[in-house]
Every structure is written in structure tokens, then in C-alpha cells.
Design a protein around this motif. Sequence first.
Motif, short mmCIF file in Angstrom:
data_model
loop_
_atom_site.label_atom_id
_atom_site.label_comp_id
_atom_site.label_asym_id
_atom_site.label_seq_id
_atom_site.Cartn_x
_atom_site.Cartn_y
_atom_site.Cartn_z
N GLU A 1 3.05 5.92 -3.18
CA GLU A 1 4.13 6.89 -3.27
C GLU A 1 5.06 6.74 -4.47
O GLU A 1 5.80 7.67 -4.80
CB GLU A 1 5.00 6.82 -1.99
CG GLU A 1 4.22 7.08 -0.71
CD GLU A 1 3.71 8.50 -0.63
OE1 GLU A 1 4.32 9.39 -1.26
OE2 GLU A 1 2.71 8.73 0.07
N ASN A 2 5.03 5.61 -5.16
CA ASN A 2 6.12 5.33 -6.11
C ASN A 2 5.67 4.92 -7.51
O ASN A 2 6.47 4.34 -8.26
CB ASN A 2 7.03 4.24 -5.53
CG ASN A 2 7.71 4.67 -4.25
OD1 ASN A 2 8.63 5.47 -4.27
ND2 ASN A 2 7.24 4.14 -3.13
N LEU A 3 4.45 5.22 -7.89
CA LEU A 3 3.98 4.78 -9.20
C LEU A 3 4.64 5.52 -10.36
O LEU A 3 4.50 5.11 -11.51
CB LEU A 3 2.45 4.91 -9.29
CG LEU A 3 1.67 3.91 -8.42
CD1 LEU A 3 0.18 3.99 -8.72
CD2 LEU A 3 2.17 2.49 -8.63
N GLN B 1 5.65 -7.52 -11.53
CA GLN B 1 6.06 -8.85 -11.06
C GLN B 1 5.83 -8.98 -9.56
O GLN B 1 5.30 -10.00 -9.08
CB GLN B 1 7.54 -9.08 -11.38
CG GLN B 1 8.06 -10.44 -10.94
CD GLN B 1 9.57 -10.52 -11.07
OE1 GLN B 1 10.29 -9.79 -10.39
NE2 GLN B 1 10.04 -11.40 -11.94
N ILE B 2 6.19 -7.96 -8.79
CA ILE B 2 5.99 -7.98 -7.34
C ILE B 2 4.51 -8.09 -7.02
O ILE B 2 4.10 -8.89 -6.16
CB ILE B 2 6.60 -6.71 -6.70
CG1 ILE B 2 8.12 -6.76 -6.78
CG2 ILE B 2 6.14 -6.57 -5.24
CD1 ILE B 2 8.79 -5.43 -6.47
N ALA B 3 3.68 -7.29 -7.70
CA ALA B 3 2.23 -7.32 -7.45
C ALA B 3 1.65 -8.69 -7.78
O ALA B 3 0.80 -9.20 -7.04
CB ALA B 3 1.54 -6.23 -8.27
N CYS B 4 2.11 -9.29 -8.87
CA CYS B 4 1.59 -10.60 -9.27
C CYS B 4 2.05 -11.69 -8.30
O CYS B 4 1.27 -12.59 -7.95
CB CYS B 4 2.01 -10.92 -10.70
SG CYS B 4 1.16 -9.93 -11.96
N LYS C 1 -8.24 -9.49 -5.48
CA LYS C 1 -9.04 -8.75 -6.47
C LYS C 1 -8.71 -7.27 -6.43
O LYS C 1 -8.56 -6.62 -7.47
CB LYS C 1 -10.54 -8.97 -6.21
CG LYS C 1 -11.06 -10.31 -6.68
CD LYS C 1 -12.58 -10.36 -6.72
CE LYS C 1 -13.18 -10.53 -5.37
NZ LYS C 1 -14.65 -10.73 -5.44
N LYS C 2 -8.56 -6.72 -5.24
CA LYS C 2 -8.25 -5.30 -5.09
C LYS C 2 -6.89 -4.97 -5.69
O LYS C 2 -6.74 -3.97 -6.42
CB LYS C 2 -8.28 -4.92 -3.61
CG LYS C 2 -8.00 -3.46 -3.33
CD LYS C 2 -8.06 -3.17 -1.83
CE LYS C 2 -7.73 -1.71 -1.54
NZ LYS C 2 -7.74 -1.42 -0.07
N LEU C 3 -5.89 -5.81 -5.42
CA LEU C 3 -4.54 -5.57 -5.93
C LEU C 3 -4.50 -5.69 -7.45
O LEU C 3 -3.91 -4.85 -8.14
CB LEU C 3 -3.56 -6.54 -5.28
CG LEU C 3 -2.09 -6.42 -5.72
CD1 LEU C 3 -1.57 -5.01 -5.51
CD2 LEU C 3 -1.23 -7.42 -4.94
N GLU D 1 0.84 -1.21 0.00
CA GLU D 1 0.00 0.00 0.00
C GLU D 1 0.87 1.25 0.00
O GLU D 1 0.61 2.20 -0.75
CB GLU D 1 -0.93 0.00 1.21
CG GLU D 1 -2.13 -0.93 1.09
CD GLU D 1 -3.09 -0.50 -0.02
OE1 GLU D 1 -3.26 0.72 -0.21
OE2 GLU D 1 -3.64 -1.38 -0.69
N ASP D 2 1.89 1.26 0.86
CA ASP D 2 2.79 2.41 0.92
C ASP D 2 3.49 2.63 -0.42
O ASP D 2 3.59 3.76 -0.91
CB ASP D 2 3.85 2.22 2.01
CG ASP D 2 3.27 2.39 3.41
OD1 ASP D 2 2.12 2.83 3.52
OD2 ASP D 2 3.98 2.07 4.38
#
Length: 286
Positions: free
Chosen positions: A178-180, A194-197, A213-215, A173-174
Motif C-alpha cells: 500500500e505504501n511504496l 532500513q526497516i526491510a534490511c 530471500k523473498k523480502l 506485506e501490508d
Amino acid sequence: MKEKEEFSMSLMGEIFCDLRTQRNFKLSDFTRVGLSKSTLSDFESGKSILRFDKLDAALELMHIEIAEFEYFVNGMHSDYFVEICDEIEVANYTQNVVKLKSINEEARQYDSEVGNRMIFLATQNLLYGLTEAQEREIIDLMFNIEIWSYFELSILSFVVEHLNTRLTLSLMEDFWKENLHYLKVRKYREKIIQIACRASVKYLREGQLEITKKLLRKVEKVLLSYKKDLFCHNMYRFTSGLLDYHLGNRRQGEQKMIASIRLFEDLNLPEMKAYYQKTFVEQTEK
């Protein structure tokens, strides 16, 4: 560590200044990308650092890619830690335990330095898993990162599937808030997706369907701006297929995952194909 960071900051500013003057740009030219003369002057003199998105915009104005700038900063050679992370990635995909053990042992010998310590913990996790103390240590290291480089993103990708769910959610979440701006650079985008998956696979293993689902909705939204990025879209498609499978839409989920595995083969990425094939088998043969 502080002296090293100050040296790196000074070097980045110095190289930026050399590139700017070489290409006949004035300090005032960068106001069009939101950088005042004083801000840029402080950066060039080593007094301050630029946010990643501002640095990327300034380099883009000079038609310089961020990867090329990193190459100059690293003395015209690839960063050692980044090279090691690339080796870990390949070894992980191919399940090359001998290689992972070799990197782990070398990093252990020099783990008083934070970079080597992170490499040791990452490979330790892939090989054996982490103790509670080591898990707390890597989480603390991740939460204390102010400026993410490709190295730190790589370390997170190696450990995210095996860390405490509550802490990884907080960390994700952090980072997501902040880093998109990192998504503009392809290699960073690939690592973030890759990290999100990988986090999503972890949550699905734990039955956390709503969190997943949210992610994945966030990932889908982000990728709307990068429709030509087949690699990232394919990682997302596989993971969304796995979500469908866990939601009970097994046929649809399997079709998505199989199509993704085939595309990795078409893209001549045998390591990725093998990794996702293994994940497919593990998740569908329960």
C-alpha cells in the motif's frame, strides 16, 4: 487526538493553498497530476486529506520538496518527534545507553499522548526488550496507522527486529502493498529500506531463509529505480551478503559485508560503520 488530526489536516491545506497562490498556480493546473479541482479544493479547505503520492506530485509541480512543505507545516521548525527519533537513531548506532535511558524516562512521564507512548515503547525495546503486552500494544499501534509519516516509520525501524515474526511479516506485506509511493522521497526511502534490511536480519537469525530471500528480492527490485542511492544500496548489499553467508556462500557473503562496512567509512558515516561492524561480528563468529 481526532481534534489534533483535524487541525493538522486543515493546516496542511491552508499552507498548500498559500504556496499555490503565491506561485500563481490555478486549481485546474493540477489536473495534469491527476487532481481534480474539487479534490484539491476540499484539501485546501480542510475537508479531506491527499494521499502521499498525490501530495508529492502536486508539490513537485510547484517545484517544492516534501521536506520543505513539512517544514512549513511544522511552523518553520523541525518536528519534535522526528528530532527525538533522530536522537534515538544515533544513540542506538553508538550504543549510547545513557542517552536512550534519558529519552525513555522523559517519554514515560508523558506517555498518555500516543507519540510519547510510541517513543517510550521504542526505547524500552532497545534497552530492555518488550513484554508480551507491550509487544501487542506496539503492533496494534502500527496496524492502525493509515497515513505513515517519517515518525511512524522511525518507530517501526526501532522495533521490527524484536517483534513476533508472523505479525511483522503481515505488517511488512501490508506496508509493501500500500505504501511504496513513499519511496520517491529520499528520507522515506532510506527508512523503508532500513526497516526491510533490519527485518531480514531478524529472519536470518531465526533461520527463515526463504522469507529473507523473498523480502530482499523486493528491495532489489525497488532499488533498480534508484541506482544513485549509495546509502540504500549499501544497506541492501550488506544484508544480501549476510543472506549469502547463511546460505553457505561464506566467502562471498563476507566480501559483500566487508565492502559495505568500508563504504560507510568512505561516506563518513562512522555510526553506520560501527553498527554494521557489530552486526558482522555477531553473525560470523557463531
